[in-house]
Scaffold this active site. Structure first.
Site, PDB file in Angstrom:
ATOM      1  N   SER A 163      15.771  56.833  38.496  1.00 64.11           N
ATOM      2  CA  SER A 163      15.307  55.844  38.526  1.00 64.11           C
ATOM      3  C   SER A 163      13.681  55.307  38.105  1.00 64.11           C
ATOM      4  O   SER A 163      12.814  56.141  37.916  1.00 64.11           O
ATOM      5  CB  SER A 163      16.651  55.070  39.366  1.00 64.11           C
ATOM      6  OG  SER A 163      16.473  54.095  39.114  1.00 64.11           O
ATOM      7  N   ASP A 373      24.888  56.102  32.402  1.00 65.62           N
ATOM      8  CA  ASP A 373      24.529  55.337  32.267  1.00 65.62           C
ATOM      9  C   ASP A 373      24.598  54.214  31.775  1.00 65.62           C
ATOM     10  O   ASP A 373      24.260  54.134  30.741  1.00 65.62           O
ATOM     11  CB  ASP A 373      23.315  55.831  32.776  1.00 65.62           C
ATOM     12  CG  ASP A 373      22.108  56.326  33.848  1.00 65.62           C
ATOM     13  OD1 ASP A 373      22.660  54.371  34.080  1.00 65.62           O
ATOM     14  OD2 ASP A 373      21.112  55.820  34.098  1.00 65.62           O
ATOM     15  N   HIS A 432      24.397  56.868  36.344  1.00 64.79           N
ATOM     16  CA  HIS A 432      23.048  57.110  36.644  1.00 64.79           C
ATOM     17  C   HIS A 432      22.587  57.855  37.778  1.00 64.79           C
ATOM     18  O   HIS A 432      21.709  58.465  37.523  1.00 64.79           O
ATOM     19  CB  HIS A 432      23.203  55.166  37.142  1.00 64.79           C
ATOM     20  CG  HIS A 432      20.622  55.711  37.837  1.00 64.79           C
ATOM     21  ND1 HIS A 432      20.325  55.233  36.403  1.00 64.79           N
ATOM     22  CD2 HIS A 432      20.464  54.579  38.565  1.00 64.79           C
ATOM     23  CE1 HIS A 432      19.089  54.777  36.689  1.00 64.79           C
ATOM     24  NE2 HIS A 432      19.450  54.863  38.510  1.00 64.79           N
TER      25      HIS A 432
END
Length: 457
Positions: A163, A373, A432
């Site tokens: 991320s 994601d 994610h």
């Protein structure tokens, strides 16, 4: 905390298993662990936690690697989330994780930047405001750890990020390389891996509307609203209005949430309708709320069914007692809101150029993305990769992909392709948090990235 005595017993067994000690006493035996603080600037303290793998394979042709894990957020704790939720030796119930990345490498977790997790600042003026400042702090930490330990210096370090951690990773990778070239840092940089990484915010916000329209989570009206705000963000970035672009990003998240009836930004096949909702709650509120969603969501994760409270309770309870060196007035995650707030001017800045620099310097760069994601959608990742100026890009783009499997199961788990020092993994069925959703394929992937002498699963 419920069943406190059970957790205490688990932690005591944990200590006996890994021979944990207090800060700066570096054990040399496999399976040991160490942790400590580095005062990277006066009154600014970064916390680190190193695990040495009990599965180490001695192979002179392939040194045993070290993975440095960088969490996102900004403000998400690698020591807490990456360690206990994703890849460390124990899960958040303090049960052994059979997919721990220790099977392939030693693991170094750092609560980065200052103010994240157990890391803390004694003065509110000491929080970083840019990715480059965070990179400088991380480089100082590595100098402190590696320069005085020849055993660490022998093993290649791989920076693996998730991320927003990807933005930290590329700026930090360049900072570490410079320190190595100048002789200030005694370290072998093996490569950088960017997992579902926020490298180009513009490309991600432009991916959301079309992707969700194709998935029937947005209709035409929702698509128009999304694209309109994405265009506004693009113009703000062109004009250098980065704080304003963060405002607009927050507004876009709210539009996406309301138009899709709360699609989950971390897995677009799900939605947030329960108590841990991060997109339905706080709609229309400030950008600070939006910036904090990632870390707030993860810090509120409960252990597996039948477990004992949330991750924050674990880290502020028995783990803090085990570590012994966390100051009494420091609460795990207690300063995370200051981390995100201070980085709001850098939050929407792209780091594509830094990826280009790493590639040009010959650093192995791996990009991996979970299929489902949304926040860092594969569609957006492919878009920023195609913007690279790296001389090998066209050859990379024209290569065919190779399917990936796990063990004897011949169901397609992902795809992979590479050219020279650029590698890309498409991880099917993952959102994610790839190591959580697809632990087998993630473990094989990190083994390949690090060229670990351990055998594949």
């Amino acid at each position: 905390m419920e069943n406190y005595s059970v957790l205490v017993v688990s932690v005591l067994l944990f200590v006996q298993l890994f021979h944990g000690v207090t800060a700066r006493t570096l054990n040399k035996q496999d399976g040991s662990e160490d942790w400590g603080y580095v005062e990277i600037r006066p009154k600014a303290h970064l916390f680190w936690w190193l695990y040495r793998s009990p599965y180490r394979v001695e192979d002179p042709s392939k040194p045993w690697p070290i993975v440095l894990w960088l969490q996102g957020g900004p403000g998400g704790s690698g020591v807490g989330i990456g360690n206990f939720v994703e890849i460390g030796p124990l899960d958040s119930n303090l049960k052994p994780r059979n997919s721990t990345w220790l099977l392939k490498a030693d693991l170094l977790f750092v609560d980065n930047p200052v103010g994240t997790g157990y890391s803390f600042a004694e003065d509110t003026n000491l929080f970083v405001k840019t990715d480059e400042e965070a990179a400088a702090d991380l480089t100082t930490l590595l100098v402190d750890l590696f320069n005085k330990d020849e055993n660490l210096q022998k093993n290649p370090l791989y920076i693996v990020a998730e991320s927003y951690g990807g933005k930290f990773a590329v700026t930090f990778g360049l900072s570490a390389l410079k320190a190595i070239e100048e002789g200030r840092l005694k370290l072998k940089l093996g490569g950088v891996a960017l997992g579902d990484s926020w490298i180009s915010p513009e490309d991600y916000v432009f991916s959301w509307g079309p992707l969700l329209k194709d998935l029937s989570r947005l209709d035409y009206n929702g698509l128009q609203k999304s694209n309109s705000l994405a265009q506004k963000i693009r113009q703000q970035l062109l004009d250098g209005e980065f704080v304003e672009a963060t405002d607009s990003w927050s507004a876009l998240e709210s539009v996406i949430s309301s138009s899709s009836n709360n699609v989950d930004f971390y897995n677009f096949l799900s939605e947030n309708s329960g108590g841990n909702s991060i997109t339905s709650m706080d709609l229309g509120q400030s950008k600070v709320i939006s910036v904090q969603r990632y870390s707030r969501y993860l810090s509120s994760l409960r252990p597996t069914p039948g477990g004992n409270g949330g991750l924050g309770s674990l880290l502020n309870g028995v783990i803090k007692k085990k570590l012994k060196i966390i100051p009494d007035n420091v609460t795990w995650g207690g300063q995370s809101q200051f981390v995100s707030k201070n980085l709001e001017g850098d939050f929407m800045k792209p780091r594509i150029n830094e990826v280009d620099e790493l590639l040009a310097k010959g650093v192995n760069v791996t990009v991996y993305n979970g299929q489902v994601d949304l926040i860092c959608a594969t569609k957006g990742t492919e878009a920023w990769v195609e913007k690279l100026k790296w001389e090998g890009l066209q050859s990379f783009l024209t290569k065919d992909r190779t399917p990936l499997y796990c063990g004897s199961d011949k169901t397609t788990q992902g795809f992979y392709k590479a050219y020279k020092n650029l590698h890309f993994y498409w991880i099917l069925g993952a959102g994610h948090f790839v190591p959580v959703d697809q632990p087998c394929i993630a473990l094989n992937m990190v083994g390949a990235i690090t060229q670990s002498p351990a055998t594949s699963t």
